[in-house]
Design a protein around this motif. Sequence first.
Motif, PDB file in Angstrom:
ATOM      1  N   SER A 147       0.794  -1.136  -0.143  1.00 42.03           N
ATOM      2  CA  SER A 147       0.051   0.050   0.133  1.00 42.03           C
ATOM      3  C   SER A 147       0.726   0.992  -0.105  1.00 42.03           C
ATOM      4  N   LYS A 148       0.599   1.741  -0.330  1.00 38.26           N
ATOM      5  CA  LYS A 148       1.099   3.604  -1.028  1.00 38.26           C
ATOM      6  C   LYS A 148      -0.387   4.664   0.025  1.00 38.26           C
ATOM      7  N   LEU A 149       1.331   5.622   0.485  1.00 35.84           N
ATOM      8  CA  LEU A 149       0.224   6.795   1.186  1.00 35.84           C
ATOM      9  C   LEU A 149       0.131   8.160   0.308  1.00 35.84           C
ATOM     10  N   VAL A 150      -1.320   8.164   0.285  1.00 37.52           N
ATOM     11  CA  VAL A 150      -1.952   8.996  -0.523  1.00 37.52           C
ATOM     12  C   VAL A 150      -2.349  10.541   0.234  1.00 37.52           C
ATOM     13  N   TYR A 151      -3.228  10.426   1.372  1.00 33.33           N
ATOM     14  CA  TYR A 151      -3.803  11.124   2.328  1.00 33.33           C
ATOM     15  C   TYR A 151      -2.695  10.610   3.734  1.00 33.33           C
TER      16      TYR A 151
ATOM     17  N   THR B  38      -3.959  12.814   8.022  1.00 36.05           N
ATOM     18  CA  THR B  38      -4.104  14.066   8.229  1.00 36.05           C
ATOM     19  C   THR B  38      -3.451  14.769   9.071  1.00 36.05           C
ATOM     20  N   ASP B  39      -2.340  14.940   9.351  1.00 38.49           N
ATOM     21  CA  ASP B  39      -1.681  15.584   9.477  1.00 38.49           C
ATOM     22  C   ASP B  39      -1.172  16.618   8.281  1.00 38.49           C
ATOM     23  N   GLN B  40      -0.765  16.532   6.760  1.00 35.82           N
ATOM     24  CA  GLN B  40       0.045  16.386   5.888  1.00 35.82           C
ATOM     25  C   GLN B  40      -1.229  16.696   4.802  1.00 35.82           C
ATOM     26  N   GLY B  41      -2.557  16.217   4.236  1.00 32.89           N
ATOM     27  CA  GLY B  41      -3.357  16.219   3.773  1.00 32.89           C
ATOM     28  C   GLY B  41      -2.885  15.861   2.430  1.00 32.89           C
ATOM     29  N   ARG B  42      -3.006  15.642   1.114  1.00 29.10           N
ATOM     30  CA  ARG B  42      -2.805  15.115  -0.174  1.00 29.10           C
ATOM     31  C   ARG B  42      -1.229  14.439  -0.445  1.00 29.10           C
ATOM     32  N   ILE B  43      -0.519  13.515  -0.035  1.00 29.38           N
ATOM     33  CA  ILE B  43       0.840  13.177  -0.770  1.00 29.38           C
ATOM     34  C   ILE B  43       1.092  12.992  -2.122  1.00 29.38           C
ATOM     35  N   LYS B  44       2.050  13.775  -2.209  1.00 32.16           N
ATOM     36  CA  LYS B  44       2.317  14.369  -3.752  1.00 32.16           C
ATOM     37  C   LYS B  44       3.555  12.942  -4.142  1.00 32.16           C
ATOM     38  N   GLU B  45       2.725  12.148  -5.182  1.00 34.39           N
ATOM     39  CA  GLU B  45       3.975  11.150  -5.423  1.00 34.39           C
ATOM     40  C   GLU B  45       5.468  12.000  -5.805  1.00 34.39           C
TER      41      GLU B  45
END
Length: 108
Positions: A5-9, A11-18
């Motif tokens: 699995s890959k983290l995409v969101y 709650t601390d940072q919002g959306r995680i960009k690749e």
Amino acid sequence: MSKNSKLVYSTDQGRIKEDKSTTPAADTGDGIVRLHRETKGRKGKGVTLINGLGLAGDELKKLAKQLKQQCGVGGAIKDGVIEIQTDDREKLKALLEKQGFTVKLAGG
């Protein structure tokens, strides 16, 4: 979380960009380019998949563009595999061998 699995969101940072700055390494395999014919999921239309080129990034794009122009068809690059919208694998084989690749016809 599973290993795949890959983290995409968050709650601390919002959306995680690749991180797109890292280019995936070219898959060299055994040094043989394989041409597969595929119609699955394409409503019966045949495409030729080109695997094992050992090229990455701009070199792969340049080769795909050249093959599409010489065959007079469309195509795309997906996950390091060139898709050419033609069933004429013999023509593609001749074009790739002319450029110094070892080519095998694989599949249907």
